[in-house]
Design an enzyme around this catalytic site. Structure first.
Site: not given
Ligand code: PGA
Length: 247
Positions: A72, A141, A143, A148
């Site tokens: 992404d 959340n 995702h 999302e």
């Molecule tokens: P993080 O992000 O590994 O920085 O906690 C995970 C995400 O939000 O996909």
């Protein structure tokens, strides 16, 4: 669609979690040197990536025939923008592993033609026969990538307006003077589900609720990661702070 039993591995801490995740990637590559790999950016995969770099140095794995797919990106940002997914991946993964440009396939999120970028990515993945392994973090959340809440479980690559929570948490990747872009471009849930191996890694108490939802909540795009329970061999690697067993 049928859901399957998820394999959960609980590590004692972040270092052990990172080691297990790296071993998994290394096994895939050692079995299939030309594997197509997708590794999320973000804080959680950093330790795993360091283990991969170390393994490469020690000659325990050879990534020179692999293809790397970008999961992404923040719309409008590229590899030279601190805070972008590509900036992270080039710095921590691609450069230390000496991955050649031809092996790296990422969205050009600075393009004026983002739909075209999605089409190109879909075609590439189709031609490669999909991913061999994807290693995902999980957002608070739920995702995965920029899939999302309330988006489509059968979507392929797409552009998406990012959830408020994603923007709020995502600020940590950027200097405080920079507001994260409001849109993202991402591989879709369909492509993640079709990956031969899916590994989700989560560390720390802040991920507890997201991990519980992933493992035991309703399977629904309200919590996108839960959709991965449709994958026949989903592996979830957690540390003890991000996981409470429920019977
Ligand atoms: P993080 O992000 O590994 O920085 O906690 C995970 C995400 O939000 O996909």
């Amino acid at each position: 669609m049928k859901t399957y039993t998820t394999i959960v591995k609980e590590a004692k801490d972040y270092d052990e979690l990172s080691k297990h995740a790296a071993e998994h990637v290394i096994n895939v590559v050692n079995k299939k040197p030309e594997a197509t790999i997708c590794i999320a950016g973000g804080d959680t995969p950093k330790g795993m990536i360091n283990n991969l770099v170390q393994a490469k140095k020690e000659g325990a794995v050879d990534f020179s025939q692999c293809q790397f797919i970008g999961l992404d990106e923040w719309v409008g940002l590229g590899e030279n923008d601190p805070g972008s997914c590509q900036h992270f991946l080039y710095h921590h993964l691609f450069k230390p592993l000496e991955i050649e440009r031809e092996q790296i396939h990422v969205f050009d999120a600075r393009s004026e033609e983002l739909n075209e970028e999605c089409t190109k990515m879909n075609q590439l993945l189709d031609s490669l026969g999909g991913l061999d392994i994807v290693v995902l973090g999980i957002g608070v959340n739920g995702h995965v990538g920029f899939n999302e809440p309330e988006t489509g479980a059968d979507w392929k690559a797409h552009v998406i307006r990012l959830d408020e929570k994603t923007l709020q948490v995502g600020q940590k990747y950027f200097d405080s003077s920079i507001t994260p872009p409001k849109f993202g471009i991402t591989l879709g849930m369909k492509q993640l589900l079709h990956s031969k191996e899916v590994v989700v890694i989560a560390s720390g108490e802040k991920k507890l609720s997201a991990v519980q939802q992933l493992l035991y909540g309703e399977v629904s795009m309200e919590h996108p990661a839960s959709i991965l329970r449709y994958h026949p061999s989903l592996r979830v690697l957690v540390d003890q702070h991000s996981f409470v067993k429920t019977l």
